[in-house]
Design a protein around this motif. Structure first.
Motif, PDB file in Angstrom:
ATOM      1  N   ASP B 193     -18.722 -27.621  34.723  1.00  0.00           N
ATOM      2  CA  ASP B 193     -19.418 -27.820  33.439  1.00  0.00           C
ATOM      3  C   ASP B 193     -20.068 -26.525  32.984  1.00  0.00           C
ATOM      4  OD1 ASP B 193     -18.858 -30.566  33.511  1.00  0.00           O
ATOM      5  OD2 ASP B 193     -20.702 -31.006  34.614  1.00  0.00           O
ATOM      6  N   GLN B 196     -17.402 -24.152  31.679  1.00  0.00           N
ATOM      7  CA  GLN B 196     -16.852 -24.614  30.404  1.00  0.00           C
ATOM      8  C   GLN B 196     -17.850 -24.388  29.281  1.00  0.00           C
ATOM      9  OE1 GLN B 196     -15.423 -28.660  30.699  1.00  0.00           O
ATOM     10  NE2 GLN B 196     -13.360 -27.874  31.058  1.00  0.00           N
ATOM     11  N   LEU B 199     -18.063 -20.768  28.292  1.00  0.00           N
ATOM     12  CA  LEU B 199     -16.886 -20.457  27.490  1.00  0.00           C
ATOM     13  C   LEU B 199     -17.033 -20.984  26.060  1.00  0.00           C
ATOM     14  CD1 LEU B 199     -13.981 -19.346  27.713  1.00  0.00           C
ATOM     15  CD2 LEU B 199     -13.258 -21.604  28.482  1.00  0.00           C
ATOM     16  N   LYS B 200     -17.448 -22.251  25.963  1.00  0.00           N
ATOM     17  CA  LYS B 200     -17.558 -22.895  24.654  1.00  0.00           C
ATOM     18  C   LYS B 200     -18.633 -22.232  23.797  1.00  0.00           C
ATOM     19  CE  LYS B 200     -18.918 -27.470  22.864  1.00  0.00           C
ATOM     20  NZ  LYS B 200     -20.305 -27.171  22.508  1.00  0.00           N
ATOM     21  N   GLU B 201     -19.746 -21.869  24.412  1.00  0.00           N
ATOM     22  CA  GLU B 201     -20.880 -21.348  23.649  1.00  0.00           C
ATOM     23  C   GLU B 201     -20.913 -19.823  23.624  1.00  0.00           C
ATOM     24  OE1 GLU B 201     -23.753 -23.391  22.365  1.00  0.00           O
ATOM     25  OE2 GLU B 201     -22.117 -24.859  22.405  1.00  0.00           O
ATOM     26  N   ASP B 202     -19.981 -19.203  24.338  1.00  0.00           N
ATOM     27  CA  ASP B 202     -19.913 -17.749  24.362  1.00  0.00           C
ATOM     28  C   ASP B 202     -21.235 -17.143  24.859  1.00  0.00           C
ATOM     29  OD1 ASP B 202     -18.577 -15.418  24.119  1.00  0.00           O
ATOM     30  OD2 ASP B 202     -18.792 -15.246  21.938  1.00  0.00           O
ATOM     31  N   THR B 264     -11.429 -12.516  32.766  1.00  0.00           N
ATOM     32  CA  THR B 264     -11.922 -13.140  31.530  1.00  0.00           C
ATOM     33  C   THR B 264     -12.434 -14.527  31.869  1.00  0.00           C
ATOM     34  OG1 THR B 264      -9.845 -14.245  31.005  1.00  0.00           O
ATOM     35  CG2 THR B 264     -10.096 -11.972  30.207  1.00  0.00           C
ATOM     36  N   LEU B 265     -13.209 -15.103  30.952  1.00  0.00           N
ATOM     37  CA  LEU B 265     -13.756 -16.438  31.203  1.00  0.00           C
ATOM     38  C   LEU B 265     -12.673 -17.488  31.445  1.00  0.00           C
ATOM     39  CD1 LEU B 265     -16.832 -16.724  28.849  1.00  0.00           C
ATOM     40  CD2 LEU B 265     -16.816 -16.822  31.330  1.00  0.00           C
ATOM     41  N   PRO B 266     -11.631 -17.568  30.579  1.00  0.00           N
ATOM     42  CA  PRO B 266     -10.609 -18.588  30.856  1.00  0.00           C
ATOM     43  C   PRO B 266      -9.963 -18.380  32.224  1.00  0.00           C
ATOM     44  CG  PRO B 266     -10.347 -17.719  28.640  1.00  0.00           C
ATOM     45  CD  PRO B 266     -11.377 -16.868  29.314  1.00  0.00           C
ATOM     46  N   GLU B 267      -9.806 -17.126  32.614  1.00  0.00           N
ATOM     47  CA  GLU B 267      -9.202 -16.890  33.916  1.00  0.00           C
ATOM     48  C   GLU B 267     -10.136 -17.354  35.044  1.00  0.00           C
ATOM     49  OE1 GLU B 267      -6.317 -13.082  32.837  1.00  0.00           O
ATOM     50  OE2 GLU B 267      -8.282 -12.728  33.711  1.00  0.00           O
ATOM     51  N   VAL B 269     -12.328 -19.790  34.809  1.00  0.00           N
ATOM     52  CA  VAL B 269     -12.312 -21.253  34.834  1.00  0.00           C
ATOM     53  C   VAL B 269     -11.011 -21.748  35.454  1.00  0.00           C
ATOM     54  CG1 VAL B 269     -12.446 -23.347  33.456  1.00  0.00           C
ATOM     55  CG2 VAL B 269     -13.820 -21.364  32.836  1.00  0.00           C
ATOM     56  N   GLU B 270      -9.917 -21.068  35.133  1.00  0.00           N
ATOM     57  CA  GLU B 270      -8.642 -21.460  35.720  1.00  0.00           C
ATOM     58  C   GLU B 270      -8.703 -21.315  37.246  1.00  0.00           C
ATOM     59  OE1 GLU B 270      -5.263 -19.098  34.608  1.00  0.00           O
ATOM     60  OE2 GLU B 270      -3.875 -20.728  35.068  1.00  0.00           O
ATOM     61  N   LEU B 273     -10.605 -24.129  38.825  1.00  0.00           N
ATOM     62  CA  LEU B 273      -9.931 -25.417  38.911  1.00  0.00           C
ATOM     63  C   LEU B 273      -9.007 -25.486  40.113  1.00  0.00           C
ATOM     64  CD1 LEU B 273      -9.165 -26.056  35.153  1.00  0.00           C
ATOM     65  CD2 LEU B 273     -10.759 -27.303  36.597  1.00  0.00           C
ATOM     66  N   ALA B 275      -9.777 -23.586  42.799  1.00  0.00           N
ATOM     67  CA  ALA B 275     -10.577 -23.007  43.886  1.00  0.00           C
ATOM     68  C   ALA B 275     -10.680 -23.986  45.037  1.00  0.00           C
ATOM     69  CB  ALA B 275     -11.970 -22.664  43.397  1.00  0.00           C
TER      70      ALA B 275
END
Lengths: 630, 302
Positions: B193, B196, B199-202, B264-267, B269-270, B273, B275
């Motif tokens: 959370d 995410q 990422l969403k709120e930068d 990067t952030l998406p990386e 988070v990926e 997931l 981990a």
């Protein structure tokens, strides 16, 4: 997004952002395998990491109860004491997620003395998973758990019949348990009841279907939790928002911050401050992310209004055309959560929304046996007992029935001295509309009456043990005041207990009510302009505090007649100590009932050390110094 | 069912904001513990939202052990300046004078003096009656049972068996002088959370979270970054440059890096997931003894 990432993955994240949230609680007896079930959900949704698994394997060998297999329960039993005893003693929260939903699990203990924890876990849950050990079937605890779940307003229940592996996966056993359960649960009014046979230890029907349970056609536990529509529809219905914080960065901005409890709000909507009845319109919905066209229940926002109306923390901003009820007397279900029992008449604090008010339980209609659901007569509530009570609040509160809205109808009870949370309640309905009891504005005021007598009205409250000398001293003080031309009245046990309070005994609850009536009577006399002397053992701090709070600052003088127990007992003017020692009188203060000495009395008299007339003179001197004698 | 259902992140956000407003309204002198990590960054962002257009009505407190990564300190000072917030930095000077370091006294004694004791001293010195912390219930087993408003005695002790029941969103804020409440607005968030939401709120975070080439030494199966010349190197230990990042940021010799290419952030988070190692294993302090977090918390650690 300017960050480089696999395009498919960014889509994946966007989807995950759209998940909703389901909060559920699990309840069962100590050995129903509840912790194992949760451990299994965490394990099978792959949210366990390697190091947690390594630690789990280590712990399984050390404390485990499953032989060589992994003991999933150890994953969730957090505190050292629990690990040693092998039981869950407090509410624990667990988290897992699937592609559809995020889940928050409240894992609550099953045995009797921890009912309060179950209520805590249930208060924020929308679904309850009630565990039953297939070998044991429906137990007393099952009935209790179901009742509490229903009391806290959960409408969706899963009946998880666990340990099916130990009854040969028998359909007959399962059907019999279900029939037993329905025989009492139908009365609890659940919207959905989904029975699922499973084995948490081996994983049957938790996430994957169990082959041995081929006769079962319903969903697995996880499949059901992923799809059940349990969220309350709080976004429709009239708008209500308790104001938490008045937002005033500068003189040009005045906003009201809070979380919307019910309904939807838009700029231009007519609203009312429920307590004061003042109306205005919503000017803007202000957020950090910019102004909003609408906001719904569950969102935390800041509202500005078109008009400058006085609103402070605790007020409820509501739809003007559909206002919440406002009352200072309500009927509620109350769960008592502390080992010091409820005392009707004692002043507690209740917190409802953003508002904290002084309140008393004025009447216990009945208590409810949580095992049999029977109504029983009651004078008090003990720890873990549930009652239907009337509550009077010192100021009116805006509310809705708990069944309509949890946020507007739930409250906690806090003890004013220990500051502990001692109870939780759910409002059923208001007993009268506060708008009917506006105080009559009177022309002849206390000041006018006191002026006619040429004196300053005050209450002298003498507290101390039986035989401390309170009444003797109070009598002498009254005589001296009379000789000074003052108008007085002396209230003591003898003239009150034979009339006004003759229906009261000496239990803790009756002592509290005794003091409440005396304080209220004294207040009327002070209002009449008199100097009032009250001489009562008044053993509890909370009630003396309650009495003090009825008066304006400076109108209440607490005088502690501090005579050692040995001296008072030696004097024993009425022979009461002797009788109490012989066991003829119960609840005798100083012997088998406590006396809570004042921590900071306005005046302390050493009752064992000086003669009564010297002590009376000390009181007169205190009054003189304080300017009460003109 | 109405179509206006809130997503799980929206609900978590609203809950945290509600908690913060309760604290601001009910306490005389609250403070926000700011550890510079990603959870603190999220907590601070939520505070900016909770009180907008006002500033959060409390200062930030950073307990500086003097062993934070240099990039963290830089980020801390920049953040306070950028948001215009009061920042209090507190260091246990007695510990510094006594020469207490993670190397000379072991991680357990060091943490006790430079973090737990330092925090207690700071809270007592400023007479803070409520302190926000970024702890989450999913971090560790003993946290799973902690209340959102967690009562502390005058000596900052926590009694897990005697916690106040906490129902609905009604928090009991009543305390006596000297007592205090630790408040955990992120209690119901998971690590996923947090990422995410960042990422969403930068939300800005310390660059150490992103993979980059950094000098590290391998020690007891963990990669320890050589942030300055205070790290004593063992015989045969030679720092090597590796592509690493941090999942969690504490004191630099006690926080291990992981090999990663997620820049990067998406990386990140990926990577999360898939981990397979949970967050706190990168912190050496939790490995000391069984139930060690519960023990520290009883003593006043956050």
């Amino acid at each position: 997004m300017d960050q480089h990432a696999p395009a498919g993955f960014v889509d994946y994240l966007a989807r995950h952002e759209q998940k909703d949230l389901l909060r559920f609680l699990t309840c069962g007896s100590v050995d129903d395998g509840k912790s194992t079930l949760i451990g299994r959900l965490l394990y099978d949704t792959k949210l366990l990491f390697e190091d947690q698994l390594a630690s789990l394997e280590r712990d399984s060998k050390k404390h485990g109860t499953t032989g060589a297999d992994i003991d999933f329960a150890l994953l969730v039993d957090g505190l050292e004491a629990e690990r040693e005893q092998g039981i869950t003693i407090d509410v624990a929260y667990r988290f897992f997620a699937t592609d559809r939903r995020k889940f928050i699990v409240a894992d609550t203990p099953g045995h009797e003395q921890y009912t309060r924890n179950m209520a805590t876990g249930a208060s924020n849950a929308d679904v309850a998973v009630i565990l039953i050990d297939a070998r044991k079937g429906v137990l007393t605890q099952t009935r209790r758990h179901s009742f509490i779940v229903s009391l806290l307003g959960i409408r969706h229940v899963v009946l998880a019949v666990n340990k099916m592996d130990l009854v040969d996966f028998s359909k007959e056993v399962f059907d019999r348990i279900l029939a037993d359960y329905r025989s009492f649960a139908d009365a609890l009014g659940f919207e959905t009841l989904v029975p699922i046979p499973l084995s948490a230890r081996f994983g049957d029907n938790v996430i994957e279907r169990g082959e041995a349970l081929g006769w079962y056609e319903g969903p697995t536990l996880l499949a059901h939790l992923e799809t059940v529509e349990a969220a309350r529809d709080t976004a429709s219905g009239p708008f209500r928002m308790p104001v938490q914080w008045v937002n005033r960065p500068d003189l040009d901005f005045r906003g009201f911050s809070g979380t919307i409890a019910r309904g939807t709000v838009r700029p231009g909507d007519p609203v009312v401050a429920a307590g004061s009845g003042r109306t205005s319109r919503v000017k803007a919905i202000v957020t950090y992310d910019g102004p909003r066209d609408a906001a719904v229940a569950g969102e935390a926002v800041t509202l500005t209004l078109e008009d400058e109306i006085d609103i402070s923390r605790g007020e409820v901003i509501a739809a003007a055309e559909d206002r919440p009820e406002v009352s200072d007397q309500v009927s509620a279900h109350l769960i008592w959560m502390h080992d010091e029992r409820l005392i009707p008449g004692r002043t507690y604090l209740i917190k409802s929304g953003a508002r904290t008010v002084a309140a008393t339980v004025t009447d216990i209609k009945h208590k409810i046996d949580v095992n049999s659901f029977q109504k029983l007569a009651a004078k008090t509530l003990d720890m873990n007992e549930v009652g239907v009570v009337n509550i009077a609040t010192q100021e009116p509160i805006a509310f809705e029935p708990y069944a309509t809205n949890r946020t507007m109808g739930g409250f906690i009870v806090v003890d004013r001295l220990s500051n502990l949370t001692v109870g939780a309640g759910m409002i059923d309905f208001g007993l009268r509309r506060a708008t009917n009891i506006h105080w009559q504005a009177l022309d002849v005021t206390k000041a006018v009456r006191a002026g006619l007598k040429g004196q300053r009205p005050v209450l002298l409250w003498f507290t101390g043990l039986s035989g401390a000398g309170k009444s003797t001293i109070a009598n002498l003080v009254e005589k001296r005041l009379a000789s000074l031309g003052r108008h007085t009245y002396l209230l003591d046990g003898d003239n009150v207990r034979h009339g006004l309070n003759r229906d009261l005994g000496f239990t803790a609850a009756d002592r509290v009510e005794n003091i409440r009536r005396v304080a209220e009577a004294a207040k009327l006399m002070v209002d009449a302009g008199l100097i009032v002397l009250a001489s009562f053992i008044s053993p509890f701090r909370a009630e003396r505090q309650m009495a003090r709070e009825l008066f304006e600052p400076g109108e209440f003088i607490e005088i502690f007649v501090d005579t050692p127990l040995a001296v008072a007992e030696e004097r024993d003017p009425k022979g009461l100590y002797k009788r109490a020692r012989a066991g003829e009188i119960k609840n005798f203060t100083g012997l088998d009932s406590p006396y809570e000495a004042p921590e900071a009395p306005d005046l302390r008299l050493e009752g064992g050390a000086a003669a009564a007339d010297a002590l009376a003179e000390a009181v007169i001197a205190h009054l003189d110094r304080g300017g009460y004698l003109g | 069912m109405s179509g206006s259902r809130l997503t799980h992140l929206k609900r978590l956000e609203a809950e945290a904001i509600h908690i913060m407003r309760e604290v601001a309204a009910e306490f005389r002198n609250p403070v926000m513990l700011y550890s510079i990590g990603k959870d603190s960054s999220v907590m601070l962002h939520l505070a900016m939202k909770a009180f907008h257009p006002s500033k959060p009505p409390f200062p930030l407190l950073h307990v500086d052990t003097t062993w934070k990564f240099r990039e963290m300190i830089r980020f801390r000072d920049d953040t306070a300046k950028r948001l215009g917030l009061d920042l209090i930095v507190h260091t246990n000077q007695e510990g510094v004078a006594a020469g207490i370091t993670p190397f000379t006294h072991g991680s357990s004694a060091y943490t006790h003096v430079m973090k737990t004791e330092a925090l207690k001293t700071a809270l007592s010195f400023y007479k803070f009656d409520a302190a926000f912390g970024g702890a989450r219930r999913d971090e560790e087993k003993s946290r799973a049972k902690e209340r959102i408003f967690s009562f502390r005695t005058e000596n900052h002790g926590w009694d897990p068996k005697n916690q106040r029941p906490e129902l609905w969103n009604l928090y009991n804020a009543r305390i006596r002088p000297g007592e205090s409440i630790r408040v955990f607005p992120l209690s119901n968030w998971t690590e996923l959370d947090i990422w995410q939401y960042i990422l969403k709120e930068d939300i800005p975070i310390v660059p150490l979270y992103f993979a980059a080439e950094r000098p590290v030494v391998a020690r007891d199966g963990m990669l320890i970054m050589v942030d300055d010349d205070r790290l004593p190197l063992g015989a045969g230990e030679v720092p090597e440059t590796k592509m690493v990042r941090f999942r969690t940021l504490g004191c630099y010799p006690l926080t291990a890096a992981m090999e990663s290419r997620a820049a990067t952030l998406p990386e990140i988070v990926e990577e999360m997931l898939i981990a397979r190692t949970s967050e706190r294993s990168g912190r050496l302090i939790d490995h000391d003894e069984a139930g060690s977090m519960e023990k520290k918390k009883r003593e006043g650690y956050f």
